[in-house]
Design a protein around this motif. Structure first.
Motif, PDB file in Angstrom:
ATOM      1  N   THR A   1     121.710 107.512  -1.833  1.00 31.83           N
ATOM      2  CA  THR A   1     121.137 108.737  -0.310  1.00 31.83           C
ATOM      3  C   THR A   1     119.355 109.593  -0.747  1.00 31.83           C
ATOM      4  O   THR A   1     118.344 110.212  -0.003  1.00 31.83           O
ATOM      5  CB  THR A   1     122.093 109.841  -0.892  1.00 31.83           C
ATOM      6  OG1 THR A   1     122.932 109.548  -1.269  1.00 31.83           O
ATOM      7  CG2 THR A   1     121.534 111.382  -1.206  1.00 31.83           C
TER       8      THR A   1
ATOM      9  N   GLN B   1     116.570 110.479   1.675  1.00 34.91           N
ATOM     10  CA  GLN B   1     115.515 111.731   1.847  1.00 34.91           C
ATOM     11  C   GLN B   1     114.158 111.723   1.686  1.00 34.91           C
ATOM     12  O   GLN B   1     113.685 112.518   2.050  1.00 34.91           O
ATOM     13  CB  GLN B   1     116.684 112.874   0.407  1.00 34.91           C
ATOM     14  CG  GLN B   1     117.875 113.121   0.961  1.00 34.91           C
ATOM     15  CD  GLN B   1     118.690 113.927   1.819  1.00 34.91           C
ATOM     16  OE1 GLN B   1     117.512 114.014   2.381  1.00 34.91           O
ATOM     17  NE2 GLN B   1     118.861 113.223   3.063  1.00 34.91           N
TER      18      GLN B   1
ATOM     19  N   THR C   1     117.410 116.517   4.290  1.00 33.11           N
ATOM     20  CA  THR C   1     118.865 116.889   5.326  1.00 33.11           C
ATOM     21  C   THR C   1     120.054 117.247   3.513  1.00 33.11           C
ATOM     22  O   THR C   1     121.316 118.275   3.601  1.00 33.11           O
ATOM     23  CB  THR C   1     119.790 115.686   6.023  1.00 33.11           C
ATOM     24  OG1 THR C   1     119.989 115.354   5.244  1.00 33.11           O
ATOM     25  CG2 THR C   1     118.850 115.654   7.333  1.00 33.11           C
ATOM     26  N   ARG C   2     118.624 117.140   2.761  1.00 32.70           N
ATOM     27  CA  ARG C   2     119.989 118.014   1.727  1.00 32.70           C
ATOM     28  C   ARG C   2     118.654 117.861   0.378  1.00 32.70           C
ATOM     29  O   ARG C   2     117.364 117.916   0.825  1.00 32.70           O
ATOM     30  CB  ARG C   2     120.774 117.241   0.493  1.00 32.70           C
ATOM     31  CG  ARG C   2     120.118 115.542   0.167  1.00 32.70           C
ATOM     32  CD  ARG C   2     121.242 114.771  -0.556  1.00 32.70           C
ATOM     33  NE  ARG C   2     121.482 115.694  -1.839  1.00 32.70           N
ATOM     34  CZ  ARG C   2     121.838 115.623  -3.143  1.00 32.70           C
ATOM     35  NH1 ARG C   2     122.764 114.900  -2.630  1.00 32.70           N
ATOM     36  NH2 ARG C   2     122.099 116.587  -3.727  1.00 32.70           N
ATOM     37  N   GLU C   3     119.106 119.152  -0.340  1.00 33.82           N
ATOM     38  CA  GLU C   3     117.109 119.922  -1.259  1.00 33.82           C
ATOM     39  C   GLU C   3     117.442 118.939  -2.365  1.00 33.82           C
ATOM     40  O   GLU C   3     118.265 117.884  -2.855  1.00 33.82           O
ATOM     41  CB  GLU C   3     117.786 120.627  -2.151  1.00 33.82           C
ATOM     42  CG  GLU C   3     117.203 121.569  -3.072  1.00 33.82           C
ATOM     43  CD  GLU C   3     118.036 122.864  -3.673  1.00 33.82           C
ATOM     44  OE1 GLU C   3     117.998 123.132  -4.825  1.00 33.82           O
ATOM     45  OE2 GLU C   3     117.914 124.110  -2.736  1.00 33.82           O
TER      46      GLU C   3
END
Length: 436
Positions: free
Chosen positions: A94, A98, A105-107
């Motif tokens: 992931t 990212q 799409t995510r922190e």
């Protein structure tokens, strides 16, 4: 809650405030960017970044902020391992995804994890023993401790080299208003986007980060001078570690003055021995980011060996020594508001970190062009951080250029480095319209 292991003692502290991972540099952004990670050892395929730290900060065992080292000076160097975690919990696959998105799409945040001190050099000055009225020597016990600690330091570098595709060390030196944690964060995110294929390290010195701003800055200025000797020793030990092929040196803000002073002393040492500094210290690139240093002082430190014929009088045919094998790159921005304070405090005509191409006279352009390997790169554009002082991480276009330099060894003007030549030694980032 992070765990700090300092010379055998286990300390716990409050978690330091997380910081968001820097934006993805333009060159990596999908769908056409190169792979971020290649040939990385399996044991290093994890979200945490393991950094080698070197510091002359004193341990802060009572810190309420969870910092293992504070703002006080230690009379000597310590080194160890600092873990920077990526949070909230994220797996390797992931994180890779990212790290290539222009809009994540995510922190993904950075948090200081375990810090372990692996060695401490004796306190300075080292004890002197008088054998008789005319003979002085160092205390053999302290000398033995120095040798043992240096050996441990170099063995840790070799351990890290064994897991690194590139047999080089990247060392980051921070500036004013930085803590142990914030300097670790910057080193970690640079390491991450350099592909994690080097030994990643940072030298952290007791820059002030609390109290009255003006008093704090004055204190930092003298602590920077105090750090020069320790950084010089650090660079010498890294460079002489068997297996190290290159040093990539990056410094930010006031840390640029520390680095230039340390390099100047090392270069004089090598020249006095009749050795090219580039061979003695394996220095490849030196990168000065938003340099908080007076223009004239910086010029003197960079060109002093040329302007002192007595220094190289014994060299054959008046040959000038090679200082580095790569390039000296200076990133500057006239919109850097943080450096306005320095101009006022020091009554400095100009700071290097605010230079524009037109500030470099034709004579100096010709001089640096003839010297070669010196590039002033000016950034003007949208401010991506509060003071426009950290654009090398907060602006994806600038960070991309830095990656092209350090990871891929590209020169200004090479494909991928979107720079416009403005003189023999000056460049600027192309405007968006010119980049199309």
């Amino acid at each position: 809650m992070p765990v700090f292991v300092l010379t055998g003692a286990v300390l716990t502290g409050c978690a330091t405030k997380p910081r968001q991972l820097m934006p993805t540099p333009v060159l990596y952004q999908e769908p056409n960017g190169p792979a971020l990670f290649e040939d990385i050892a399996v044991q290093r395929q994890r979200p945490e970044v393991d950094l080698l730290f070197i510091t002359n900060r004193a341990a802060d065992v009572n810190s309420e902020n969870g910092f293992p080292y504070g703002q006080a000076r230690r009379k000597g160097i310590v080194f160890g391992s600092a873990q920077v975690r990526l949070v909230p919990g994220i797996d390797w696959e992931t994180l890779q995804t990212q790290s290539r998105l222009a809009e994540r799409t995510r922190e993904v945040d950075l948090e200081l994890g375990a810090v372990q001190e692996l060695g401490a050099f004796p306190h300075e000055p080292y004890t002197i023993v008088r054998a008789n009225e005319s003979t002085l020597s160092r205390d053999p016990i302290e000398l033995r401790a120095f040798v043992e600690t240096k050996t441990a330091f170099q063995k840790d570098i070799q351990r890290r080299l064994a897991m690194s595709p590139k047999k080089e060390v990247m060392l980051y030196v921070h500036g004013f208003n930085e803590t142990f944690a914030t300097s670790a964060f910057t080193a970690a995110e640079l390491c991450h986007f350099f592909g994690r294929d080097q030994v990643c390290s940072f030298f952290t010195w007791p820059a002030s980060s609390t109290g009255n701003f003006l008093t704090s800055y004055t204190t930092t200025t003298e602590s920077a001078e105090y750090a020069v000797e320790h950084l010089k020793k650090t660079l010498r030990m890294i460079a002489t570690t068997p297996g190290v092929e290159r040093l990539q040196l990056l410094a930010h803000s006031r840390g640029t003055a520390v680095l230039l002073s340390a390099l100047r002393e090392l270069m004089i040492e090598a020249i006095a021995k009749g050795v090219d500094p580039a061979d003695a210290y394996r220095i490849y690139n030196v990168v000065l980011l938003s340099p908080d240093i007076d223009v004239d002082i910086a010029g003197q430190k960079i060109t002093g060996f040329v302007s002192d014929p007595d220094l190289t009088i014994a060299w054959p045919d008046d040959k000038l020594p090679r200082l580095l094998n790569g390039r000296l790159s200076i990133y500057a921005s006239p919109d850097d508001r943080a450096l306005l304070v320095s101009r006022i405090l020091f009554r400095s005509r100009n700071r290097v970190g605010q230079l524009r191409p037109e500030d470099v006279s034709p004579g100096m352009q010709a001089y640096f062009g003839n010297l070669g390997r010196v590039d002033l790169i000016t950034f003007t554009g949208e401010r991506t951080d509060l003071f426009g002082h950290s654009y090398f991480t907060t602006n994806p276009k600038v960070s991309s250029d830095l990656v092209q330099l350090i990871r891929y060894g590209k020169k200004p003007g090479d494909p991928g480095r979107d720079l416009l030549r403005t003189g023999p030694a000056t460049w600027e980032f192309r405007a968006e319209a010119d980049s199309r």
